[in-house]
Design an enzyme around this catalytic site. Sequence first.
Site, mmCIF file in Angstrom:
data_model
loop_
_atom_site.group_PDB
_atom_site.id
_atom_site.type_symbol
_atom_site.label_atom_id
_atom_site.label_comp_id
_atom_site.label_asym_id
_atom_site.label_seq_id
_atom_site.Cartn_x
_atom_site.Cartn_y
_atom_site.Cartn_z
ATOM 1 N N LYS A 38 50.251 27.101 44.565
ATOM 2 C CA LYS A 38 48.981 26.468 44.912
ATOM 3 C C LYS A 38 49.325 25.199 45.682
ATOM 4 C CE LYS A 38 44.396 26.052 44.374
ATOM 5 N NZ LYS A 38 43.396 27.105 44.570
ATOM 6 N N THR A 42 42.604 20.344 43.498
ATOM 7 C CA THR A 42 41.608 19.294 43.316
ATOM 8 C C THR A 42 40.807 19.572 42.044
ATOM 9 O OG1 THR A 42 39.953 20.422 44.682
ATOM 10 C CG2 THR A 42 41.461 18.923 45.807
ATOM 11 N N ILE A 110 42.780 27.467 49.026
ATOM 12 C CA ILE A 110 41.919 26.447 48.415
ATOM 13 C C ILE A 110 40.550 26.585 49.063
ATOM 14 C CG2 ILE A 110 41.614 23.976 48.011
ATOM 15 C CD1 ILE A 110 44.738 23.866 48.778
#
Length: 227
Positions: A38, A42, A110
């Site tokens: 990853k 966040t 993401i």
Amino acid sequence: MTDPIAVVGTGTGIGKTVVTAGITRWFRERGVDTRAIKPAQTGHPPDDDAAFVADACGDSEAATCPHYLEPALAPRVAAEMADEELSYEELRVACEDAVAETAAPIVEGIGGLRVPLAGDREVIDLVADLEATAVVVTRSGLGTLNHTALSIEALERRGVDIAGIVCNEYAGATVAERTNPDELERMTGYGVETVPPLDGESPAALATGVADALSASFLERLSTADD
């Protein structure tokens, strides 16, 4: 550097992490050195996609994330809000290092492809720079045709190879859901896999459900994606 698989999506909250976990677990159960990467997380805490994949595989070495940010925003915006440095080059190099150390690396996107990552770079820039083969995860219901076709088009413009499309939480409860897989194949020319809504509280159970839902031919194709 081994070319990775990139599990990307048409947006946020559509199941990229559980699909990543399912594919990672499938490889590792077959003795393949696989790690999910990853690039940035966040919304941490509580969000931690790498930890979910590691839990699903029962091994802390099954996933890694080089940078965590607290605001639940696009990484570039989250870094700005948190007054933190977030360098695209550092993220890219960290991903390249993790890819180089792994026989079958899997990079989880993401949000969607055009999400701002760092500086003026977006998630799609990283996918292209890593020379990844993309698996596009999308919703199954009404509205997915447009989002998916645009995502496929964006990847093709960047010269990214595409292994296929995964319609997540496919229940076939509406006419739109029942017709979307065939229509997506017609529109894009890529095969479409379906993953049903999954029961189970544990990451391992969810990952196993994904792997069981994906066809053997699709998974075998992923295993030769970088050949």
